[in-house]
Design an enzyme around this catalytic site. Sequence first.
Site, PDB file in Angstrom:
ATOM      1  N   GLY A  10       0.823  -1.212   0.000  1.00  0.00           N
ATOM      2  CA  GLY A  10       0.000   0.000   0.000  1.00  0.00           C
ATOM      3  C   GLY A  10       0.849   1.249   0.000  1.00  0.00           C
ATOM      4  O   GLY A  10       2.081   1.198  -0.083  1.00  0.00           O
ATOM      5  N   PHE A  11       0.176   2.361   0.097  1.00  0.00           N
ATOM      6  CA  PHE A  11       0.860   3.654   0.023  1.00  0.00           C
ATOM      7  C   PHE A  11       1.885   3.821   1.160  1.00  0.00           C
ATOM      8  O   PHE A  11       3.084   3.933   0.913  1.00  0.00           O
ATOM      9  CB  PHE A  11      -0.215   4.750   0.012  1.00  0.00           C
ATOM     10  CG  PHE A  11       0.226   6.075   0.531  1.00  0.00           C
ATOM     11  CD1 PHE A  11       1.324   6.722  -0.017  1.00  0.00           C
ATOM     12  CD2 PHE A  11      -0.458   6.679   1.581  1.00  0.00           C
ATOM     13  CE1 PHE A  11       1.736   7.963   0.465  1.00  0.00           C
ATOM     14  CE2 PHE A  11      -0.057   7.908   2.070  1.00  0.00           C
ATOM     15  CZ  PHE A  11       1.050   8.546   1.518  1.00  0.00           C
ATOM     16  N   ILE A  12       1.442   3.798   2.401  1.00  0.00           N
ATOM     17  CA  ILE A  12       2.387   4.003   3.509  1.00  0.00           C
ATOM     18  C   ILE A  12       3.294   2.784   3.653  1.00  0.00           C
ATOM     19  O   ILE A  12       4.507   2.905   3.839  1.00  0.00           O
ATOM     20  CB  ILE A  12       1.645   4.273   4.840  1.00  0.00           C
ATOM     21  CG1 ILE A  12       0.732   5.486   4.706  1.00  0.00           C
ATOM     22  CG2 ILE A  12       2.646   4.488   5.981  1.00  0.00           C
ATOM     23  CD1 ILE A  12      -0.168   5.747   5.917  1.00  0.00           C
ATOM     24  N   ASP A  31       0.255  -8.948   1.636  1.00  0.00           N
ATOM     25  CA  ASP A  31      -0.712  -7.979   1.099  1.00  0.00           C
ATOM     26  C   ASP A  31      -1.661  -8.732   0.171  1.00  0.00           C
ATOM     27  O   ASP A  31      -1.229  -9.587  -0.603  1.00  0.00           O
ATOM     28  CB  ASP A  31       0.029  -6.875   0.326  1.00  0.00           C
ATOM     29  CG  ASP A  31      -0.797  -5.612   0.164  1.00  0.00           C
ATOM     30  OD1 ASP A  31      -0.347  -4.549   0.616  1.00  0.00           O
ATOM     31  OD2 ASP A  31      -1.900  -5.694  -0.429  1.00  0.00           O
ATOM     32  N   GLY A  36      -3.537  -2.215  -2.352  1.00  0.00           N
ATOM     33  CA  GLY A  36      -2.094  -2.063  -2.605  1.00  0.00           C
ATOM     34  C   GLY A  36      -1.763  -2.445  -4.038  1.00  0.00           C
ATOM     35  O   GLY A  36      -2.589  -3.024  -4.752  1.00  0.00           O
ATOM     36  N   LEU A  76      -0.076  -2.815   8.946  1.00  0.00           N
ATOM     37  CA  LEU A  76      -0.711  -1.698   8.229  1.00  0.00           C
ATOM     38  C   LEU A  76      -1.871  -2.155   7.352  1.00  0.00           C
ATOM     39  O   LEU A  76      -2.573  -1.319   6.790  1.00  0.00           O
ATOM     40  CB  LEU A  76       0.325  -0.962   7.356  1.00  0.00           C
ATOM     41  CG  LEU A  76       1.189   0.080   8.063  1.00  0.00           C
ATOM     42  CD1 LEU A  76       2.224  -0.575   8.959  1.00  0.00           C
ATOM     43  CD2 LEU A  76       1.894   0.964   7.055  1.00  0.00           C
ATOM     44  N   ALA A 117      -0.959   0.054  13.203  1.00  0.00           N
ATOM     45  CA  ALA A 117      -1.349   1.348  12.620  1.00  0.00           C
ATOM     46  C   ALA A 117      -2.834   1.580  12.866  1.00  0.00           C
ATOM     47  O   ALA A 117      -3.677   0.823  12.405  1.00  0.00           O
ATOM     48  CB  ALA A 117      -1.051   1.351  11.123  1.00  0.00           C
ATOM     49  N   TYR A 149     -16.441   2.260  10.948  1.00  0.00           N
ATOM     50  CA  TYR A 149     -14.998   2.128  10.684  1.00  0.00           C
ATOM     51  C   TYR A 149     -14.202   2.658  11.879  1.00  0.00           C
ATOM     52  O   TYR A 149     -13.272   2.013  12.371  1.00  0.00           O
ATOM     53  CB  TYR A 149     -14.632   2.893   9.408  1.00  0.00           C
ATOM     54  CG  TYR A 149     -13.152   3.061   9.184  1.00  0.00           C
ATOM     55  CD1 TYR A 149     -12.358   1.978   8.822  1.00  0.00           C
ATOM     56  CD2 TYR A 149     -12.536   4.302   9.341  1.00  0.00           C
ATOM     57  CE1 TYR A 149     -10.994   2.118   8.621  1.00  0.00           C
ATOM     58  CE2 TYR A 149     -11.180   4.462   9.139  1.00  0.00           C
ATOM     59  CZ  TYR A 149     -10.412   3.369   8.777  1.00  0.00           C
ATOM     60  OH  TYR A 149      -9.063   3.521   8.587  1.00  0.00           O
ATOM     61  N   LYS A 153     -11.656   0.500  14.327  1.00  0.00           N
ATOM     62  CA  LYS A 153     -10.254   0.809  14.638  1.00  0.00           C
ATOM     63  C   LYS A 153     -10.080   1.004  16.146  1.00  0.00           C
ATOM     64  O   LYS A 153      -9.037   0.651  16.710  1.00  0.00           O
ATOM     65  CB  LYS A 153      -9.780   2.043  13.864  1.00  0.00           C
ATOM     66  CG  LYS A 153      -9.733   1.860  12.355  1.00  0.00           C
ATOM     67  CD  LYS A 153      -8.822   0.731  11.874  1.00  0.00           C
ATOM     68  CE  LYS A 153      -7.362   1.119  11.806  1.00  0.00           C
ATOM     69  NZ  LYS A 153      -6.538   0.077  11.120  1.00  0.00           N
TER      70      LYS A 153
END
Length: 343
Positions: A10-12, A31, A36, A76, A117, A149, A153
């Site tokens: 993914g991005f991060i 992943d 991603g 993540l 995360a 959501y 989390k």
Amino acid sequence: MKTLVTGGAGFIGSHLVDALLAAGDEVTVLDDLSTGRLANLADHIIDSGFHFVEGSILDARLVDSLVAEADRVFHLAAAVGVKLIVEHPLESLRTNIHGTENVLEACTAHHVRLLLASTSEVYGKNESDSLSEEADRILGSALKSRWSYAAAKGIDESFAYAYFTEYGLPVSIVRLFNTVGPRQTGRYGMVVPNLVGQALAGDSLTVFGDGRQTRCFSYVGDIVPALIRLSETDESLGQAVNLGGAQEISILDLASRAIDVTGSSSGIVFVPYSEAYAPGYEDMRRRVPDNSKAAGLIGFVPRTGVDEILQRVADGLRSTPHLNDELMIRSRQSRQARAQVML
Ligand code: UDP
């Protein structure tokens, strides 16, 4: 050091993988490639210290076998992006709750250090000047998917903390506030790649609502070293730590900056939330982090300002035209579907 990164495509995650490999870690990425992309990891495919496993965090046996071989885990993998979450609430809940439980269970079984995360979404609609980690969570209806959501989390954090107190799991939690940078796609609604992509294409920039809502964007290049330092700092164990940007900016100002920084001749259109998102969306007017805990623990200082961030995102989009094409197709489709009020 053998490090497992869930969501590493993914991005991060992919920026984290870059940094870990550069520091000499042997890195395994788990992943499912739902959001991603392998292209984010293309530089490492022939690297002997890099391993990629396509699979889901919902596969408990797979997670257990990968964690068993790791010295530390960065978790993540999650369903992310407000747009994705409100459109696929069930999948998001399953991934974010059961998937995280599998990671926590495996890290506890093998006593492996974990960095989880989480997100500033957990604070919900709390609009205070500076959200410390102890701030109250102000959530809307549990039937609105944005808040389910946020609740999921929050449950992840509570699970992690219970594993820490009851089983001694070495876990630290980070709450990320609007992390942005190259490789982030606008497909899931994130504002920065959307606006910069529109500016580069000469399309009108879509500002949702009245544009006076604010955020504090943080640059992925500031966040990744902080994630690594927190995973190596024992004082962060059993704690949640904010990581956010320093500069509060309205979305309307952000759109203007994106136009200036890219030298675009685009205009701005205001789009009502009801046209921009599926039912279940509700916005928060403001979200401002108090970063003092991270400053005290690891000397965290978010250094990259909004203009520099926008510049780097623009450079990233220019050098990865497929991301830009994708953005523009979406932008054009949504433009055709909507009545617009031109600025
Ligand atoms: N937003 C916008 N135009 C877009 C995408 C998003 O005005 O093309 C708004 C969105 O409604 C929100 C803000 O920008 O008020 C930040 O959205 P994002 O999804 O990036 O982050 P989050 O809402 O999770 O902070």
